[in-house]
Design a protein around this motif. Sequence first.
Motif, short mmCIF file in Angstrom:
data_model
loop_
_atom_site.label_atom_id
_atom_site.label_comp_id
_atom_site.label_asym_id
_atom_site.label_seq_id
_atom_site.Cartn_x
_atom_site.Cartn_y
_atom_site.Cartn_z
N ARG A 5 4.68 -19.93 18.77
CA ARG A 5 4.96 -19.02 19.86
C ARG A 5 3.67 -18.53 20.46
O ARG A 5 2.69 -18.32 19.76
CB ARG A 5 5.79 -17.83 19.38
CG ARG A 5 7.14 -18.21 18.90
CD ARG A 5 7.91 -16.97 18.57
NE ARG A 5 9.24 -17.32 18.12
CZ ARG A 5 10.05 -16.49 17.52
NH1 ARG A 5 9.66 -15.26 17.28
NH2 ARG A 5 11.24 -16.86 17.15
N ASP A 23 11.73 -17.54 23.43
CA ASP A 23 12.27 -18.41 22.39
C ASP A 23 12.47 -19.82 22.96
O ASP A 23 12.10 -20.10 24.10
CB ASP A 23 13.57 -17.83 21.81
CG ASP A 23 14.72 -17.81 22.78
OD1 ASP A 23 14.54 -18.19 23.96
OD2 ASP A 23 15.82 -17.38 22.37
N LYS A 29 11.96 -12.62 23.80
CA LYS A 29 12.20 -12.01 22.50
C LYS A 29 11.01 -11.14 22.14
O LYS A 29 9.88 -11.40 22.53
CB LYS A 29 12.39 -13.07 21.41
CG LYS A 29 13.64 -13.89 21.55
CD LYS A 29 14.85 -13.04 21.26
CE LYS A 29 16.10 -13.86 21.36
NZ LYS A 29 17.28 -13.09 21.05
N HIS A 30 11.28 -10.12 21.35
CA HIS A 30 10.25 -9.20 20.90
C HIS A 30 10.23 -9.23 19.37
O HIS A 30 11.28 -9.11 18.74
CB HIS A 30 10.54 -7.80 21.43
CG HIS A 30 10.75 -7.78 22.90
ND1 HIS A 30 9.72 -7.75 23.80
CD2 HIS A 30 11.89 -7.84 23.64
CE1 HIS A 30 10.21 -7.78 25.02
NE2 HIS A 30 11.53 -7.83 24.94
N THR A 31 9.05 -9.40 18.81
CA THR A 31 8.92 -9.56 17.37
C THR A 31 8.09 -8.42 16.79
O THR A 31 7.06 -8.05 17.35
CB THR A 31 8.24 -10.90 17.04
OG1 THR A 31 9.01 -11.95 17.61
CG2 THR A 31 8.13 -11.12 15.55
N ALA A 33 6.17 -7.54 13.20
CA ALA A 33 5.74 -8.17 11.95
C ALA A 33 4.68 -7.31 11.28
O ALA A 33 3.72 -6.88 11.93
CB ALA A 33 5.19 -9.56 12.21
N SER A 42 9.25 -9.12 8.98
CA SER A 42 9.19 -9.55 10.37
C SER A 42 10.62 -9.69 10.87
O SER A 42 11.52 -10.06 10.12
CB SER A 42 8.45 -10.87 10.54
OG SER A 42 9.18 -11.92 9.98
N ASP A 44 13.02 -10.32 14.81
CA ASP A 44 13.10 -10.52 16.26
C ASP A 44 14.14 -9.59 16.84
O ASP A 44 15.19 -9.36 16.25
CB ASP A 44 13.50 -11.96 16.58
CG ASP A 44 12.39 -12.95 16.27
OD1 ASP A 44 11.22 -12.55 16.29
OD2 ASP A 44 12.71 -14.13 16.03
N ALA A 51 12.10 -3.21 18.94
CA ALA A 51 10.99 -3.70 18.12
C ALA A 51 10.00 -2.59 17.81
O ALA A 51 9.50 -2.47 16.68
CB ALA A 51 10.30 -4.86 18.82
#
Length: 63
Positions: A5, A23, A29-31, A33, A42, A44, A51
Amino acid sequence: MSVNRRFRSVTRIGPVQVGTSYDGRGREKHTAACTAPRCGFSADYDSRAAAELAARTHRCPVR
């Protein structure tokens, strides 16, 4: 199978980094981690606010 990504708009809240990417289907999408050693958190999310909330409330089980 892992996905490579390209994250943009990466911020750090404590030990957790929050980044935005697309994605495989072109959806944003927001992740969130955790970068602490041996933590492994982590997740999504569909919204940036979710997030960031996860990043603010995350507590590492490893001390």
